[in-house]
Design a protein around this motif. Sequence first.
Motif, short mmCIF file in Angstrom:
data_model
loop_
_atom_site.label_atom_id
_atom_site.label_comp_id
_atom_site.label_asym_id
_atom_site.label_seq_id
_atom_site.Cartn_x
_atom_site.Cartn_y
_atom_site.Cartn_z
N HIS A 128 0.82 -1.23 0.00
CA HIS A 128 0.00 0.00 0.00
C HIS A 128 0.85 1.27 0.00
N GLN A 132 -2.09 4.25 0.43
CA GLN A 132 -2.65 4.42 1.78
C GLN A 132 -1.58 4.32 2.87
N GLN A 147 -9.60 11.50 8.52
CA GLN A 147 -9.55 10.06 8.78
C GLN A 147 -8.74 9.76 10.03
N THR A 208 -3.39 -4.83 7.68
CA THR A 208 -4.54 -5.59 7.20
C THR A 208 -5.24 -4.85 6.05
N ALA A 209 -5.92 -5.62 5.23
CA ALA A 209 -6.61 -5.05 4.06
C ALA A 209 -7.76 -5.96 3.67
N ASP A 210 -8.69 -5.39 2.90
CA ASP A 210 -9.74 -6.20 2.27
C ASP A 210 -9.74 -5.88 0.78
N THR A 212 -11.09 -3.64 -0.88
CA THR A 212 -11.11 -2.22 -1.24
C THR A 212 -9.83 -1.49 -0.85
N THR A 215 -7.18 -1.63 5.70
CA THR A 215 -8.20 -1.48 6.74
C THR A 215 -7.62 -1.09 8.09
N GLY A 216 -6.33 -1.38 8.31
CA GLY A 216 -5.73 -1.04 9.59
C GLY A 216 -4.52 -1.88 9.89
N HIS A 224 -6.72 -5.45 16.92
CA HIS A 224 -6.82 -4.88 15.58
C HIS A 224 -7.31 -3.44 15.69
N GLU A 226 -8.39 -0.01 13.36
CA GLU A 226 -8.81 0.42 12.04
C GLU A 226 -8.24 1.80 11.72
N GLY A 228 -7.74 4.69 8.26
CA GLY A 228 -7.94 5.03 6.85
C GLY A 228 -6.63 5.16 6.11
#
Length: 316
Positions: A128, A132, A147, A208-210, A212, A215-216, A224, A226, A228
């Motif tokens: 990322h 991000q 964010q 972590t990511a999904d 889209t 995610t954090g 965990h 979160e 932006g």
Amino acid sequence: MDTTYDVAILGGSFAGLAAAVALGRSLRRVVVLDASTPRNAPSPGAHNVLAQDGAAPADLIAAARRDAGKYGVELRTAEVASAEGCRDAPGEAFGVTLTTGERLTARRLLIATGTVDQLPQIPGLAEHWGTQVLHCPYCHGWEVRGQRIGVIATHPMASHQALLFSQLGQVDFILHGEDAAAHLTADQRADLAAAGVSLVESPVAEVTADGTGLTGVRLASGEHREYGALTVQSRLAARAEVFTQLGGTVSENPMGTFIETDQRQATAIPGVWAAGNVADPAGSVAHVAAAGTTAGAALNADLIAADVRLARAGSA
């Protein structure tokens, strides 16, 4: 085949192309040798570029290449294998050998090869980078305003980075690595608290990511969090192999390694200039383009001075 140029520019991003335009407009024979591995390739937009804010870096480079081309600059996709000063004319000619085996000769060299971001070895982080996972609030801050932002503290300047991002969103300062807490002074802790920055005293186990995007982070504690966006300060390693081949010594500061230059972008090696992130690790697009223009003008003046010396010697 041996081809001679006034200036060979190693690196064809913003600094190298700005220098090429200045030299081309002065009727110099110039070649730009670019390996096409720009540092900012992952970034969707370049910011703080007057009249071009938010333009994709690749689009800016394409436009700059068109500008250089119209002034007769030769633009080549090529990787330099080695360079050396010509023994019969030290400081007045350099041999440049490409990875293809082709050899070029240039009266002067401009090293504009940039730098490499060396990131902390955190699973999921590099994927990322530039989108991000960020480093500069002036380059990317507006895009993540409002964010929750996690600052992964791996660098002596991390607290300064956290303060800058605290203007833009809610910031967590994540103490990553064994020495992170020890390196944070009492004054820095007080500054972060005053700016509303929260301390997270557990290192990052993974980003972590999904589907889209990011995610954090998952902390070593198992928690965990979160976010932006994440920020981290990379270590910047100058692409200075050619400079060291020529006998130069790379300098170091808290951000990483770089080639020292004077105000004209000249290095300690006669006939060799450096501009862009290879000489200014913190330089933005606007900064490095300005440095390239400075180098191009200085190179042209240096060549004129050399030609005048030769003409006067020949007429004596």
